[in-house]
Structures are given as C-alpha cells and as structure tokens.
Design an enzyme around this catalytic site. Structure first.
Site, PDB file in Angstrom:
ATOM      1  CE  LYS A   1     106.343  44.780  86.291  1.00 36.88           C
ATOM      2  NZ  LYS A   1     106.189  43.305  86.242  1.00 36.88           N
TER       3      LYS A   1
ATOM      4  CG  LEU B   1     121.422  49.780  75.555  1.00 36.30           C
ATOM      5  CD1 LEU B   1     121.208  50.595  74.292  1.00 36.30           C
ATOM      6  CD2 LEU B   1     121.946  50.672  76.675  1.00 36.30           C
TER       7      LEU B   1
ATOM      8  CE  LYS C   1      98.723  36.384  75.249  1.00 44.71           C
ATOM      9  NZ  LYS C   1      98.301  37.778  75.516  1.00 44.71           N
TER      10      LYS C   1
ATOM     11  CB  ALA D   1     108.848  30.731  78.426  1.00 41.02           C
TER      12      ALA D   1
ATOM     13  N   GLY E   1     109.118  60.741  76.222  1.00 39.21           N
ATOM     14  CA  GLY E   1     108.963  60.615  77.681  1.00 39.21           C
ATOM     15  C   GLY E   1     110.096  59.852  78.347  1.00 39.21           C
TER      16      GLY E   1
ATOM     17  CE1 TYR F   1     107.427  46.621  82.123  1.00 35.11           C
ATOM     18  CE2 TYR F   1     108.977  48.383  82.650  1.00 35.11           C
ATOM     19  CZ  TYR F   1     108.551  47.066  82.793  1.00 35.11           C
ATOM     20  OH  TYR F   1     109.243  46.210  83.620  1.00 35.11           O
TER      21      TYR F   1
ATOM     22  N   GLY G   1     105.381  33.403  83.556  1.00 35.06           N
ATOM     23  CA  GLY G   1     106.360  34.125  82.735  1.00 35.06           C
ATOM     24  C   GLY G   1     107.744  33.493  82.755  1.00 35.06           C
TER      25      GLY G   1
ATOM     26  CB  THR H   1     110.320  47.489  86.945  1.00 36.56           C
ATOM     27  OG1 THR H   1     111.249  48.416  86.377  1.00 36.56           O
ATOM     28  CG2 THR H   1     108.930  48.089  86.800  1.00 36.56           C
ATOM     29  CG  ASP H   2     114.799  50.532  88.207  1.00 40.42           C
ATOM     30  OD1 ASP H   2     114.127  50.300  87.179  1.00 40.42           O
ATOM     31  OD2 ASP H   2     116.029  50.758  88.177  1.00 40.42           O
ATOM     32  CD  GLU H   3     111.626  51.308  83.125  1.00 40.74           C
ATOM     33  OE1 GLU H   3     110.631  51.800  82.582  1.00 40.74           O
ATOM     34  OE2 GLU H   3     112.635  50.915  82.510  1.00 40.74           O
TER      35      GLU H   3
ATOM     36  CB  ILE I   1      98.798  35.584  84.054  1.00 42.75           C
ATOM     37  CG1 ILE I   1      99.118  36.914  83.374  1.00 42.75           C
ATOM     38  CG2 ILE I   1     100.038  34.720  84.230  1.00 42.75           C
ATOM     39  CD1 ILE I   1      99.996  37.841  84.221  1.00 42.75           C
TER      40      ILE I   1
HETATM   41  P1  NAD Z   1     110.505  39.069  79.043  1.00 44.31           P
HETATM   42  O1  NAD Z   1     109.788  40.034  78.174  1.00 44.31           O
HETATM   43  O2  NAD Z   1     111.797  38.479  78.589  1.00 44.31           O
HETATM   44  O3  NAD Z   1     109.544  37.838  79.407  1.00 44.31           O
HETATM   45  C1  NAD Z   1     108.205  38.001  79.770  1.00 44.31           C
HETATM   46  C2  NAD Z   1     107.564  36.625  79.770  1.00 44.31           C
HETATM   47  O4  NAD Z   1     106.198  36.771  80.164  1.00 44.31           O
HETATM   48  C3  NAD Z   1     107.564  35.944  78.396  1.00 44.31           C
HETATM   49  O5  NAD Z   1     107.936  34.594  78.513  1.00 44.31           O
HETATM   50  C4  NAD Z   1     106.112  36.061  77.943  1.00 44.31           C
HETATM   51  O6  NAD Z   1     105.718  35.029  77.053  1.00 44.31           O
HETATM   52  C5  NAD Z   1     105.388  36.012  79.266  1.00 44.31           C
HETATM   53  N1  NAD Z   1     104.047  36.613  79.211  1.00 44.31           N
HETATM   54  C6  NAD Z   1     103.718  37.846  78.720  1.00 44.31           C
HETATM   55  N2  NAD Z   1     102.387  38.050  78.832  1.00 44.31           N
HETATM   56  C7  NAD Z   1     101.878  36.938  79.438  1.00 44.31           C
HETATM   57  C8  NAD Z   1     100.577  36.562  79.844  1.00 44.31           C
HETATM   58  N3  NAD Z   1      99.517  37.369  79.644  1.00 44.31           N
HETATM   59  N4  NAD Z   1     100.410  35.358  80.430  1.00 44.31           N
HETATM   60  C9  NAD Z   1     101.470  34.507  80.636  1.00 44.31           C
HETATM   61  N5  NAD Z   1     102.720  34.830  80.249  1.00 44.31           N
HETATM   62  C10 NAD Z   1     102.927  36.031  79.664  1.00 44.31           C
HETATM   63  O7  NAD Z   1     110.662  39.815  80.431  1.00 44.31           O
HETATM   64  P2  NAD Z   1     111.863  39.843  81.488  1.00 44.31           P
HETATM   65  O8  NAD Z   1     112.839  40.852  81.070  1.00 44.31           O
HETATM   66  O9  NAD Z   1     112.273  38.464  81.765  1.00 44.31           O
HETATM   67  O10 NAD Z   1     111.069  40.427  82.752  1.00 44.31           O
HETATM   68  C11 NAD Z   1     110.446  39.544  83.680  1.00 44.31           C
HETATM   69  C12 NAD Z   1     109.802  40.384  84.769  1.00 44.31           C
HETATM   70  O11 NAD Z   1     110.800  41.178  85.397  1.00 44.31           O
HETATM   71  C13 NAD Z   1     108.748  41.355  84.253  1.00 44.31           C
HETATM   72  O12 NAD Z   1     107.690  41.393  85.175  1.00 44.31           O
HETATM   73  C14 NAD Z   1     109.465  42.693  84.223  1.00 44.31           C
HETATM   74  O13 NAD Z   1     108.572  43.759  84.416  1.00 44.31           O
HETATM   75  C15 NAD Z   1     110.428  42.547  85.379  1.00 44.31           C
HETATM   76  N6  NAD Z   1     111.691  43.298  85.275  1.00 44.31           N
HETATM   77  C16 NAD Z   1     112.471  43.222  84.151  1.00 44.31           C
HETATM   78  C17 NAD Z   1     113.690  43.881  84.135  1.00 44.31           C
HETATM   79  C18 NAD Z   1     114.604  43.854  82.935  1.00 44.31           C
HETATM   80  O14 NAD Z   1     115.513  44.682  82.858  1.00 44.31           O
HETATM   81  N7  NAD Z   1     114.437  42.948  82.010  1.00 44.31           N
HETATM   82  C19 NAD Z   1     114.099  44.643  85.244  1.00 44.31           C
HETATM   83  C20 NAD Z   1     113.256  44.702  86.358  1.00 44.31           C
HETATM   84  C21 NAD Z   1     112.061  44.018  86.371  1.00 44.31           C
HETATM   85  O1  DAU Z   2     114.775  49.518  84.939  1.00 47.83           O
HETATM   86  C1  DAU Z   2     114.202  48.245  84.800  1.00 47.83           C
HETATM   87  C2  DAU Z   2     113.595  48.145  83.426  1.00 47.83           C
HETATM   88  O2  DAU Z   2     114.695  48.065  82.521  1.00 47.83           O
HETATM   89  C3  DAU Z   2     112.677  46.952  83.233  1.00 47.83           C
HETATM   90  O3  DAU Z   2     111.586  47.085  84.093  1.00 47.83           O
HETATM   91  C4  DAU Z   2     112.199  46.859  81.780  1.00 47.83           C
HETATM   92  O4  DAU Z   2     111.422  45.698  81.591  1.00 47.83           O
HETATM   93  C5  DAU Z   2     113.414  46.800  80.887  1.00 47.83           C
HETATM   94  O5  DAU Z   2     112.991  46.841  79.538  1.00 47.83           O
HETATM   95  C6  DAU Z   2     114.349  47.977  81.170  1.00 47.83           C
HETATM   96  O6  DAU Z   2     113.747  49.225  80.726  1.00 47.83           O
HETATM   97  P1  DAU Z   2     114.613  50.350  79.982  1.00 47.83           P
HETATM   98  O7  DAU Z   2     113.715  51.124  79.125  1.00 47.83           O
HETATM   99  O8  DAU Z   2     115.478  51.091  80.932  1.00 47.83           O
HETATM  100  O9  DAU Z   2     115.580  49.380  79.116  1.00 47.83           O
HETATM  101  P2  DAU Z   2     116.096  49.457  77.632  1.00 47.83           P
HETATM  102  O10 DAU Z   2     117.111  48.379  77.486  1.00 47.83           O
HETATM  103  O11 DAU Z   2     115.006  49.530  76.640  1.00 47.83           O
HETATM  104  O12 DAU Z   2     116.856  50.872  77.615  1.00 47.83           O
HETATM  105  C7  DAU Z   2     117.948  51.118  78.488  1.00 47.83           C
HETATM  106  C8  DAU Z   2     118.430  52.540  78.213  1.00 47.83           C
HETATM  107  O13 DAU Z   2     119.019  52.601  76.909  1.00 47.83           O
HETATM  108  C9  DAU Z   2     117.328  53.576  78.200  1.00 47.83           C
HETATM  109  O14 DAU Z   2     117.849  54.795  78.677  1.00 47.83           O
HETATM  110  C10 DAU Z   2     116.961  53.700  76.734  1.00 47.83           C
HETATM  111  C11 DAU Z   2     118.292  53.471  76.058  1.00 47.83           C
HETATM  112  N1  DAU Z   2     118.229  52.819  74.729  1.00 47.83           N
HETATM  113  C12 DAU Z   2     117.477  51.678  74.594  1.00 47.83           C
HETATM  114  C13 DAU Z   2     117.413  51.030  73.397  1.00 47.83           C
HETATM  115  C14 DAU Z   2     116.568  49.784  73.225  1.00 47.83           C
HETATM  116  C15 DAU Z   2     118.970  53.320  73.677  1.00 47.83           C
HETATM  117  O15 DAU Z   2     119.687  54.348  73.809  1.00 47.83           O
HETATM  118  N2  DAU Z   2     118.914  52.670  72.477  1.00 47.83           N
HETATM  119  C16 DAU Z   2     118.147  51.553  72.277  1.00 47.83           C
HETATM  120  O16 DAU Z   2     118.133  51.021  71.151  1.00 47.83           O
END
Ligand code: NAD
Ligand code: DAU
Length: 331
Positions: free
Chosen positions: A147, A183, A30, A5, A269, A143, A3, A119-121, A56
């Site tokens: 996780k 967001l 992927k 990229a 939800g 989601y 992951g 993730t904290d989720e 993966i």
């Molecule tokens: P992202 O969506 O930007 O990137 C996910 C990457 O995984 C992409 O490059 C995608 O091509 C790759 N991928 C998806 N399915 C795949 C598969 N089957 N095989 C190989 N590659 C695959 O995600 P992100 O925001 O960089 O998150 C990375 C990790 O961190 C995730 O596991 C996510 O759950 C976790 N995380 C994200 C956040 C956040 O706020 N973004 C916070 C906490 C944890």
């Molecule tokens: O907490 C870690 C998680 O944070 C990661 O595990 C997830 O991969 C990542 O997507 C993120 O999840 P959230 O659902 O919290 O993030 P998102 O940016 O989608 O939303 C943040 C907050 O803002 C949430 O309360 C929903 C709200 N929101 C989101 C979007 C996209 C809005 O109000 N408007 C929006 O358009």
C-alpha cells in the site's frame, strides 16, 4: 471506481447512489475471493451504474474505461495482512502495479482526479503519539508495504506529471458486507456458531475501529471538497481499542460466554498499535457518527440477519486459509 465489489467499495457505491444519484458509476473489479457481486446486486440494471469484470493490472482495459470517466477512486487491493504473509506477490501486483496502471491512465486522459484509498498501516507500528499525514511511511508487513508502494507511485505521478491526487489513510473499518476474515466478522460469525473466537497472542493489539458508513462519508468528503494542495487525509475515530475489548463487546451483545475466546499464536511482525491524528479530516467538517458500541450492535444484527450472505463464503478455500492461519484451532 476500482474494487467496488469489496467491503468498503460496495458501501461507497451505496452511499453515492443515495446522496449523489446524478453521478454515473462504473465499477471495475476482478472479483477475487473478497469481491462479491451480491454486494452490488441491488444496483443491477440501474441507470447510471455499470459493472465491468476485470483487473486493474490490465492496462488496455483500464485505459479504455479511464477515457470515459472524470475521476478514478481506487478501492481495489489485496487487503488482508495475514494473507500477505502467505502470498506476498499478489499484494505487490495489485496494490503497487495495479495502482501504477491506474495512475498512468489518469495521466494519459488529461489528468483525471485520482483518489487512492490507502491505510493507516503505511505508518507502521506507532509505539507512542499519533500519526500525522506528513509523517514518514514505515510499513512492516507485505500488505502495508505494498500500500505504501502504491502511495509512493501515485505521489511520483503527482509530482512529475501534475496528477490531481488525493489519498485517504483509513483505520480499521467494520460493518456490513465485510468478508469474514477480518477480526470483527470472524468474531461475530464464529460466535453465531459457538466456535472459538481467536485472538492473537494476548489480544492487546490496539486499533482505531471506524464504522464503514463513517469511513465512506469521509472518502466522499475528500473526493468532493478537499483541496489538491492538501491531498492526504487520515480517517479514524481517534479512539484506541484492543482486541480483548472488541471480543468481549461482541460476546456481550450476543449473550455468549467469554469462554469462547481463545488466545492463539501471534501474527508474525504484528503491529501492536496504530493511532491517528484526525485533525485534518475533522477540520474539513467530518466526524464519526457511529460509536463502536452502536456499530458493533448494528454489525452483529446484520450478520445474524444475513447468514445467506456469509455462510456460502465460509466454505472451501476459506477453510483452507483458516486452517493455515489458525493451525492449532482447527484439526
Ligand atoms: P476487500 O478485500 O473487501 O475488497 C477488495 C476488492 O478489490 C474486492 O472486490 C476485489 O475483488 C477487488 N480487487 C482485488 N484485486 C483486484 C484487481 N487486481 N483488480 C480489480 N479488482 C481487484 O477490501 P476492503 O476492506 O473493502 O478495502 C478497500 C480498500 O480500502 C483497500 O484499498 C484497502 O487497502 C483500504 N482500506 C481497508 C481498510 C479495512 O479495514 N478494511 C481500512 C483502511 C483502508
Ligand atoms: O488499519 C487499517 C487496516 O485494517 C486495513 O488497511 C486492512 O486492509 C485491514 O485488514 C485491517 O488490518 P488489520 O490487520 O489491523 O485487521 P484485522 O482485522 O486482520 O486485525 C485487527 C486486529 O486483530 C489486529 O491486531 C490482529 C488482531 N486479530 C485479527 C484476526 C483476523 C486477532 O487477534 N485475531 C484474528 O483472528
């Protein structure tokens, strides 16, 4: 690294290349809609760096790569909660089965260290107090359930087969190279184009926003310093921020009117609060260096300066998704 990229993975590659240039990195990705080779373009052809396009869930491919590495760090996942409400099965495939395939290869090849980026989720909505690493997992969205499922599988491999497992549970991460569906980049890229800034319901949902460089430094610390006897680490700032604050801060930085904010139908939800106890990771010597205000300034500047990166992403499939998700906003 799986992951690599995506958003956090590509920032992690950048950190490793600068701080540990001796480490050889193979990225398996992927390239879903969220994966982007442009995020890694600067490493093309660099010694000690290799990109492999693949899934993966492909056990044969994963096995052949796992045989040649010392550690597996898994960033690969379907990551967007709103999309998990539309297409849950893709999340179960990658976040659960894909994690299981990686664990199985790590086990087969003499127990490679396996760091699962979680993730904290997984704690679910936290009405009061702060989540600690030993708390029960009570995920509420497809989601977060996927996780949590991945975590349970990895834990089972650690307990049953002695897999050397580390798990990080990061909070909401923002910064450069984030696909414009979460967001912060939705707010910034919409504001650049004077489009409505959508906030679900009344914008009051609370998150802990951590800058991607801080998140990556914490993952690096866990990978290289954490004892396997204490394998799970919350990563966050400990600061609670709601959506209204983030939107107002972005608009202030960009000198745009608050009238751009538009309250839209809520996410089904919707978890209204996450809050982490970060005592364990700070005890390892980590602390966040980039406060939210500074991080947002930097992130706004990055998206203003890198329109060639995000404009092509906001087309075709993106607007199909956007229309489904924000139905009343787009006609
Ligand atoms: P992202 O969506 O930007 O990137 C996910 C990457 O995984 C992409 O490059 C995608 O091509 C790759 N991928 C998806 N399915 C795949 C598969 N089957 N095989 C190989 N590659 C695959 O995600 P992100 O925001 O960089 O998150 C990375 C990790 O961190 C995730 O596991 C996510 O759950 C976790 N995380 C994200 C956040 C956040 O706020 N973004 C916070 C906490 C944890
Ligand atoms: O907490 C870690 C998680 O944070 C990661 O595990 C997830 O991969 C990542 O997507 C993120 O999840 P959230 O659902 O919290 O993030 P998102 O940016 O989608 O939303 C943040 C907050 O803002 C949430 O309360 C929903 C709200 N929101 C989101 C979007 C996209 C809005 O109000 N408007 C929006 O358009």
């Amino acid at each position: 690294m799986a992951g690599g990229a995506g958003f956090i993975g590509s920032n992690f590659v950048r950190l490793l290349r600068h701080t540990r240039p001796e480490v050889e990195i193979t990225v398996l990705d992927k390239l879903t809609y969220a994966g982007n080779l442009a995020n890694l373009a600067e490493f093309d052809g660099a010694p000690g760096y290799r990109f492999v396009h693949g899934d993966i869930c492909d056990a044969t491919l994963v096995d052949s790569l796992a045989a040649k590495v010392d550690a597996i760090v898994n960033f690969a996942a379907e990551t967007h909660v709103d999309r998990s409400l539309m297409e849950p099965l893709a999340f179960i495939d990658t976040d659960m089965k894909g994690t299981a395939v990686l664990c199985e290869s790590a086990r087969k090849h003499s127990h490679k260290v396996f760091l699962l980026v979680s993730t904290d989720e997984v704690y679910g909505e936290v009405k009061e107090g702060r989540s600690r690493e030993e708390d029960a997992l009570k995920p509420r969205s497809p989601y977060s359930a996927s996780k949590a499922g991945g975590e349970h599988i990895a834990r089972a491999y650690a307990e049953s087969f002695g897999l050397p497992l580390l798990v990080t549970r990061g909070s909401n991460t923002f910064g450069q190279y984030q696909y414009p569906e979460k967001l912060v980049p939705v707010l910034i890229t919409n504001a650049i184009d004077d489009l409505p800034l959508p906030l679900y319901n009344d914008g009051s949902a609370v998150r802990d926003y951590v800058h991607v460089e801080d998140h990556c430094r914490a993952i690096d610390l866990v990978l290289y310093e954490a004892p396997l006897s204490e394998p799970v680490y919350n990563i966050g700032t400990g600061v609670e921020t709601d959506g209204n604050h983030v939107a107002a801060a972005v608009l202030e930085i960009m000198r745009k009117p608050k009238s751009l904010i538009e309250y839209v139908a809520d996410r089904p939800g919707h978890d209204y609060r996450y809050a982490l106890d970060v005592g364990r990771i700070t005890g390892l010597g980590w602390e966040p260096r980039i406060a939210l205000a500074e991080g947002l300034e930097r992130t706004v500047r990055w998206y203003v300066d890198h329109q060639d990166w995000w404009r092509p992403l906001k087309s075709g499939e993106y607007w199909e998704y956007y229309k489904r998700n924000y139905r009343p906003l787009v006609t």
